[in-house]
Design a protein around this motif. Structure first.
Motif, short mmCIF file in Angstrom:
data_model
loop_
_atom_site.label_atom_id
_atom_site.label_comp_id
_atom_site.label_asym_id
_atom_site.label_seq_id
_atom_site.Cartn_x
_atom_site.Cartn_y
_atom_site.Cartn_z
N ILE A 19 -8.05 -0.02 -20.39
CA ILE A 19 -7.40 -0.86 -19.65
C ILE A 19 -6.45 -0.39 -18.51
O ILE A 19 -6.43 -0.70 -17.59
N ILE A 20 -5.83 0.83 -18.94
CA ILE A 20 -4.98 1.39 -17.99
C ILE A 20 -5.68 1.96 -17.04
O ILE A 20 -5.24 1.90 -15.85
N LYS A 21 -7.01 2.52 -17.14
CA LYS A 21 -7.65 2.98 -16.07
C LYS A 21 -8.15 2.15 -15.10
O LYS A 21 -8.52 2.42 -13.92
N SER A 22 -8.36 0.89 -15.64
CA SER A 22 -8.85 -0.31 -14.77
C SER A 22 -8.04 -0.56 -13.80
O SER A 22 -8.36 -1.20 -12.62
N PHE A 23 -6.66 -0.22 -13.99
CA PHE A 23 -5.65 -0.76 -12.83
C PHE A 23 -5.35 0.62 -11.84
O PHE A 23 -4.39 0.61 -11.13
N TRP A 24 -6.32 1.62 -11.72
CA TRP A 24 -6.10 2.61 -10.91
C TRP A 24 -5.84 2.35 -9.47
O TRP A 24 -5.13 3.11 -8.48
N TYR A 27 -2.16 1.66 -8.73
CA TYR A 27 -1.35 3.13 -8.89
C TYR A 27 -1.65 3.88 -7.61
O TYR A 27 -0.51 4.30 -7.00
N CYS A 28 -2.64 4.02 -7.30
CA CYS A 28 -2.86 4.63 -6.05
C CYS A 28 -2.54 3.77 -4.60
O CYS A 28 -1.70 4.54 -3.81
N LEU A 29 -2.53 2.45 -4.64
CA LEU A 29 -1.57 1.91 -3.76
C LEU A 29 -0.20 2.07 -3.75
O LEU A 29 0.58 2.27 -2.68
N ALA A 30 0.38 2.20 -4.90
CA ALA A 30 1.83 2.25 -4.85
C ALA A 30 2.19 3.96 -4.26
O ALA A 30 3.19 3.78 -3.60
N ILE A 31 1.33 4.69 -4.80
CA ILE A 31 1.58 6.14 -4.14
C ILE A 31 1.37 6.06 -2.67
O ILE A 31 2.30 6.74 -1.93
N PHE A 32 0.55 5.38 -1.91
CA PHE A 32 0.48 5.48 -0.68
C PHE A 32 1.51 4.69 0.29
O PHE A 32 1.71 5.08 1.20
N MET A 246 -4.94 -0.16 3.89
CA MET A 246 -3.70 -0.74 3.57
C MET A 246 -2.60 0.39 3.84
O MET A 246 -1.48 0.04 4.25
N PHE A 247 -2.93 1.49 3.79
CA PHE A 247 -1.85 2.78 4.09
C PHE A 247 -1.57 2.79 5.32
O PHE A 247 -0.31 3.15 5.65
N SER A 248 -2.48 2.57 6.12
CA SER A 248 -2.25 2.47 7.67
C SER A 248 -1.52 1.47 8.15
O SER A 248 -0.62 1.47 8.90
N SER A 249 -1.61 0.06 7.48
CA SER A 249 -0.97 -0.94 7.69
C SER A 249 0.47 -0.90 7.48
O SER A 249 1.37 -1.24 8.03
#
Length: 435
Positions: A19-24, A27-32, A246-249
């Motif tokens: 379940i935790i991995k399914s929200f990867w 997590y990546c979006l928050a880092i970006f 999204m990182f670029s935006s």
């Protein structure tokens, strides 16, 4: 060892860990987003890596190259001819969403609330008149097992027509005293907008999709092996590219100081308003895609000669507007979604004389893009379970058709063999004479 490889495997495959991995993605979006906040010049438009080209063209092109490699040419052509779905999504995307949101914006501006910046409201109107997004809806529709072929067609058609419809809608909504401050007619040349949008859609959508289709038909075995490799190792190239987009935006928005140009109350308002708009129009899209009254009006399939002509032809015209589940998922993801690619081009092209307000205009657009992706991700497992029975029925139908073809093929072969004694004698005598 206290922490052995066996324990690691157990923890890695534990249901909670899954379940935790399914929200990867989140997590990546928050880092970006954090990187975009502190290093906005890296991936912004015109930044260090020229985000408008390396990501705006490159990442989107890779998504549609993947689509071209994995999608059947016959099925793409079949979905292009689905005019009912195109009409439904276009009406929802351009007319229904924009008119309702415009009404809300008029009510807000008439309330004279100083906490809500009028240029932010202008940004909301600009955002909601945009066509469906270029990348995220294709990825989400595919992940939810919806009709991603139809989704690709909607992206192409929506953005092509949107380059003309969106500026016209913005002009129409701002041609009154309430929004006269945001009249884009005094901005940059609209021909520059058309040129940029056509260039982007052509190079990042048409060309890679066409190349992918060519490779798929010329090298079918190699393409199948490549797609199989991605599925085997669960490599989600589309999701990776979406993160970069999204990182670029966000980098562009932070560089333009979009989030510091308005009050915190206004930011909170835009976030809640965008979320409410997306959820509301997703529900409306579902109701429009599967109107219950069509099942009441047309409960049975018509048989010509056994029913009235009115019922027969009405069924043929209106009953197909009740879409199957896979098409409904596509409509739910395409209709409420809005593209940042056209939105940014529209704002920068038409508001060239209002550079001090560009940040405020970009706030609703960037936040809407992020919120629609996050919300759409939550819908994926729900819609995947909902469409599961239809996919199983389609597989059974395809299997039955394949079995029927084999049966017919076997029957045609048997017809060539001698079936009676006279036939066998004739064949035997012809064989002996040949010898």
């Amino acid at each position: 060892m206290i922490f052995s490889s066996t324990n690691f495997k157990y923890l890695w495959h534990h249901p909670v860990t899954k379940i935790i991995k399914s929200f990867w993605f989140f997590y990546c979006l928050a880092i970006f987003i954090v990187i975009a906040r502190f290093a906005p010049n890296f991936a912004r438009d015109g930044g260090l890596i020229k985000g408008q080209y390396s990501i705006g063209y490159g990442a989107v092109a890779w998504i549609f190259l993947q689509s071209g490699l994995s999608m059947s040419t016959k099925k793409i052509l079949a979905n292009i001819s689905n005019w009912r779905a195109h009409l439904t999504i276009a009406t929802m995307s351009f007319l229904i969403t924009s008119s309702i949101v415009y009404g809300f914006c008029v009510a807000i501006i008439k309330s004279n609330d100083n906490n809500i910046d009028k240029w932010v409201l202008m940004g909301i109107i600009t955002t909601i008149t945009c066509p469906t997004t270029v990348a995220s809806n294709v990825i989400m529709t595919h992940d939810a097992n919806g009709n991603d072929l139809l989704c690709v067609c909607e992206v192409v058609l929506g953005n092509l027509f949107g380059a003309f419809i969106t500026p016209a809608l913005v002009q129409m909504y701002t041609s009154n005293d309430l929004f006269s401050f945001g009249d884009p007619s005094s901005g940059g040349s609209i021909s520059a907008l058309y040129g940029r949008v056509m260039k982007q859609v052509g190079l990042s959508v048409f060309v890679p999709l066409f190349v992918g289709q060519c490779i798929q038909n010329v090298f079918p075995k190699q393409t199948s092996a490549y797609i199989g490799f991605l599925k085997k190792y669960n490599i989600k190239i589309g999701s990776y590219m979406l993160l970069l987009i999204m990182f670029s935006s966000f980098s562009t928005a932070f560089y333009q100081k979009s989030f510091t140009s308005v009050s915190h109350i206004c930011i909170v308002f835009v976030c809640l308003f965008n979320l409410g708009v997306y959820l509301f129009f997703t529900l409306v899209s579902f109701c429009i895609a599967r109107p219950f009254f069509l099942l009441k009006l047309f409960p049975e399939d018509p048989v010509k000669g056994k029913c009235s002509n009115l019922y027969y032809y009405s069924y043929k015209v209106f009953r197909p507007f009740y879409y199957n589940k896979k098409d409904t998922i596509c409509i739910m993801y395409c209709a409420p979604a809005k593209t940042a690619a056209l939105g940014v081009s529209l704002i920068t092209s038409q508001y060239g004389n209002h550079k001090e307000h560009l940040g405020k205009l970009l706030v609703p657009l960037v936040l809407y893009q992020g919120e629609q992706v996050l919300t759409a991700n939550f819908f994926v497992p729900i819609l995947k379970r909902w469409v599961k029975d239809e996919i199983e029925q389609d597989k059974l139908r395809e299997q039955e058709e394949a079995d029927d073809e084999k049966t017919l093929s076997g029957t045609s072969d048997l017809e060539k063999l001698p079936t009676t004694d006279i036939d066998r004698q004739t064949v035997s005598s012809s064989e002996s004479s040949t010898v």
